[in-house]
Motif scaffolding. Structure first.
Motif, PDB file in Angstrom:
ATOM      1  N   THR A  14     -91.936 -44.347 -28.811  1.00  0.00           N
ATOM      2  CA  THR A  14     -90.972 -44.122 -29.903  1.00  0.00           C
ATOM      3  C   THR A  14     -90.811 -45.382 -30.740  1.00  0.00           C
ATOM      4  N   MET A  15     -90.684 -46.527 -30.060  1.00  0.00           N
ATOM      5  CA  MET A  15     -90.501 -47.780 -30.815  1.00  0.00           C
ATOM      6  C   MET A  15     -91.790 -48.189 -31.531  1.00  0.00           C
ATOM      7  N   GLU A  16     -92.951 -47.921 -30.895  1.00  0.00           N
ATOM      8  CA  GLU A  16     -94.237 -48.212 -31.559  1.00  0.00           C
ATOM      9  C   GLU A  16     -94.383 -47.355 -32.816  1.00  0.00           C
ATOM     10  N   GLN A  17     -94.055 -46.069 -32.692  1.00  0.00           N
ATOM     11  CA  GLN A  17     -94.182 -45.151 -33.825  1.00  0.00           C
ATOM     12  C   GLN A  17     -93.206 -45.519 -34.943  1.00  0.00           C
ATOM     13  N   LEU A  18     -92.036 -46.045 -34.570  1.00  0.00           N
ATOM     14  CA  LEU A  18     -91.069 -46.491 -35.590  1.00  0.00           C
ATOM     15  C   LEU A  18     -91.697 -47.621 -36.406  1.00  0.00           C
ATOM     16  N   GLY A  19     -92.311 -48.576 -35.708  1.00  0.00           N
ATOM     17  CA  GLY A  19     -92.967 -49.695 -36.390  1.00  0.00           C
ATOM     18  C   GLY A  19     -94.100 -49.214 -37.279  1.00  0.00           C
ATOM     19  N   TYR A  20     -94.883 -48.274 -36.759  1.00  0.00           N
ATOM     20  CA  TYR A  20     -96.046 -47.726 -37.480  1.00  0.00           C
ATOM     21  C   TYR A  20     -95.592 -46.995 -38.759  1.00  0.00           C
ATOM     22  N   ALA A  21     -94.507 -46.248 -38.613  1.00  0.00           N
ATOM     23  CA  ALA A  21     -93.998 -45.487 -39.776  1.00  0.00           C
ATOM     24  C   ALA A  21     -93.476 -46.442 -40.860  1.00  0.00           C
ATOM     25  N   GLN A  22     -92.902 -47.566 -40.412  1.00  0.00           N
ATOM     26  CA  GLN A  22     -92.280 -48.490 -41.370  1.00  0.00           C
ATOM     27  C   GLN A  22     -93.288 -49.426 -42.037  1.00  0.00           C
ATOM     28  N   GLN A  23     -94.552 -49.388 -41.555  1.00  0.00           N
ATOM     29  CA  GLN A  23     -95.599 -50.180 -42.234  1.00  0.00           C
ATOM     30  C   GLN A  23     -95.888 -49.518 -43.581  1.00  0.00           C
ATOM     31  N   GLY A  24     -96.164 -50.342 -44.594  1.00  0.00           N
ATOM     32  CA  GLY A  24     -96.433 -49.775 -45.920  1.00  0.00           C
ATOM     33  C   GLY A  24     -97.795 -49.102 -45.956  1.00  0.00           C
ATOM     34  N   VAL A  25     -98.110 -48.540 -47.101  1.00  0.00           N
ATOM     35  CA  VAL A  25     -99.403 -47.877 -47.272  1.00  0.00           C
ATOM     36  C   VAL A  25    -100.301 -48.709 -48.192  1.00  0.00           C
ATOM     37  N   GLU A  26     -99.992 -50.010 -48.315  1.00  0.00           N
ATOM     38  CA  GLU A  26    -100.826 -50.877 -49.161  1.00  0.00           C
ATOM     39  C   GLU A  26    -102.107 -51.224 -48.401  1.00  0.00           C
ATOM     40  N   GLY A  27    -102.962 -51.979 -49.089  1.00  0.00           N
ATOM     41  CA  GLY A  27    -104.138 -52.547 -48.420  1.00  0.00           C
ATOM     42  C   GLY A  27    -105.368 -51.666 -48.469  1.00  0.00           C
ATOM     43  N   GLY A  28    -105.273 -50.530 -49.140  1.00  0.00           N
ATOM     44  CA  GLY A  28    -106.491 -49.730 -49.328  1.00  0.00           C
ATOM     45  C   GLY A  28    -106.928 -48.987 -48.091  1.00  0.00           C
ATOM     46  N   VAL A  29    -106.146 -49.116 -47.016  1.00  0.00           N
ATOM     47  CA  VAL A  29    -106.514 -48.412 -45.770  1.00  0.00           C
ATOM     48  C   VAL A  29    -106.215 -46.925 -45.926  1.00  0.00           C
ATOM     49  N   TRP A  30    -105.090 -46.636 -46.616  1.00  0.00           N
ATOM     50  CA  TRP A  30    -104.644 -45.251 -46.746  1.00  0.00           C
ATOM     51  C   TRP A  30    -105.103 -44.676 -48.090  1.00  0.00           C
ATOM     52  N   GLN A  31    -105.594 -43.439 -48.009  1.00  0.00           N
ATOM     53  CA  GLN A  31    -106.129 -42.759 -49.210  1.00  0.00           C
ATOM     54  C   GLN A  31    -105.106 -41.686 -49.623  1.00  0.00           C
ATOM     55  N   LEU A  32    -104.554 -41.818 -50.845  1.00  0.00           N
ATOM     56  CA  LEU A  32    -103.600 -40.817 -51.337  1.00  0.00           C
ATOM     57  C   LEU A  32    -104.361 -39.517 -51.563  1.00  0.00           C
ATOM     58  N   PHE A  33    -103.945 -38.408 -50.856  1.00  0.00           N
ATOM     59  CA  PHE A  33    -104.711 -37.162 -51.074  1.00  0.00           C
ATOM     60  C   PHE A  33    -103.871 -36.031 -51.630  1.00  0.00           C
ATOM     61  N   ALA A  34    -102.530 -36.240 -51.661  1.00  0.00           N
ATOM     62  CA  ALA A  34    -101.701 -35.183 -52.271  1.00  0.00           C
ATOM     63  C   ALA A  34    -100.421 -35.814 -52.782  1.00  0.00           C
ATOM     64  N   GLU A  35     -99.946 -35.356 -53.902  1.00  0.00           N
ATOM     65  CA  GLU A  35     -98.716 -35.910 -54.477  1.00  0.00           C
ATOM     66  C   GLU A  35     -97.966 -34.763 -55.152  1.00  0.00           C
ATOM     67  N   GLU A  36     -96.688 -34.568 -54.766  1.00  0.00           N
ATOM     68  CA  GLU A  36     -95.886 -33.519 -55.396  1.00  0.00           C
ATOM     69  C   GLU A  36     -94.486 -34.070 -55.585  1.00  0.00           C
TER      70      GLU A  36
END
Ligand SMILES: O=S(=O)(CCO)c1ccc(-c2ccc(C3CCCC3)c([C@@H]3C[C@@H]3c3ccccn3)c2)cc1
Length: 240
Positions: A14-36
């Motif tokens: 739970t605490m690991e996932q909290l940290g993971y969720a709070q990391q930003g989506v910068e750095g080009g690792v994450w690909q935006l695939f839907a926006e509404e």
């Protein structure tokens, strides 16, 4: 529950996932695939043993309900069928404490893949805000869902068992900042949501089919859920 054998894993994940969720989506690792509107969905393309297990991270912000209300409705078995159109059956196998339940869910078949089921613990927790509540940012709430085993697992061979790790993290801000003596209305509640999931489909499914299913189902899923909570709560007293 602190004595339950699963407790150390529940606490840690739970605490690991909290940290993971709070990391930003910068750095080009994450690909935006839907926006509404305010909802943005990102994925990372990842395959394990030829199976698509693309991690997903969605960020959203919603006016009209609190983090506590969002997270409670996400976790509660009583209302799951009211918003989650992906499930056909749901059983509570165990209530290991007032904030942790073990679910068995049969998901609707996604043609042409075989039908899936999921057995996971689901833990809900309030994370007190570090700085004293300055009247703007309230506590953070999290639900963490993690696949697990259970002695009452029916092990239905007709079904393919998915392996999932999901977290649903919410925090409410009062916007605009409250003026002294003025009442907070639901329109002042701005709740920021981060939804993360990694679903291993558990058995072979064509990558192209899975990626199409993810692209179609996740935006619908999160939009429907948040609208459901806002509508359900609009006439109720605010639960912070
Ligand atoms: O957030 S939760 O914990 C809420 C509790 O229900 C959760 C969300 C989604 C799933 C899930 C289970 C199976 C599948 C697939 C895998 C191969 C064929 C079916 C999918 C795929 C990703 C697509 C999907 C996404 C959203 C809704 C339905 N479908 C998702 C499980 C749990």
């Amino acid at each position: 529950a602190a004595t339950h054998p699963l407790w150390p894993q529940i606490e840690k994940l739970t605490m690991e996932q909290l940290g993971y969720a709070q990391q930003g989506v910068e750095g080009g690792v994450w690909q935006l695939f839907a926006e509404e509107g305010e909802m943005k969905m990102y994925r990372r393309e990842l395959e394990e043993d030829g199976l698509v297990v693309d991690p997903l991270k969605a960020v959203h912000q919603v006016r009209g309900a609190t983090a506590h209300e969002m997270v409670h409705h996400f976790w509660s078995p009583d209302v799951r069928f009211e918003w989650d159109t992906s499930i056909e059956q749901m059983t509570v196998l165990d209530r290991i404490s007032s904030d942790t339940i073990i679910f068995l869910q049969l998901h609707k078949r996604v043609w042409p893949t075989a039908q899936r089921d999921a057995l996971f613990w689901s833990h809900v927790r309030k994370i007190p805000s570090s700085h004293p509540a300055n009247g703007e940012a309230y506590d953070t709430w999290i639900v963490c869902n993690q696949s697990t085993d259970h002695p009452d697992d029916p092990k239905d061979e007709k079904c393919v068992r998915v392996d999932l790790t999901v977290c649903f993290v919410c925090q409410t801000f009062i916007d605009p900042p409250i003026q002294e003596g003025k009442e907070i209305t639901r329109d002042n509640l701005l709740t920021k949501i981060t939804y993360c999931s990694v679903v291993n489909p558990g058995g072979w499914a064509p990558a192209s089919v899975l990626r199409a299913v993810y692209k179609r189902e996740y935006p619908k899923f999160l939009k429907r859920f948040t609208q459901y909570v806002v509508e359900k709560c609009e006439s109720q007293p605010i639960a912070f």
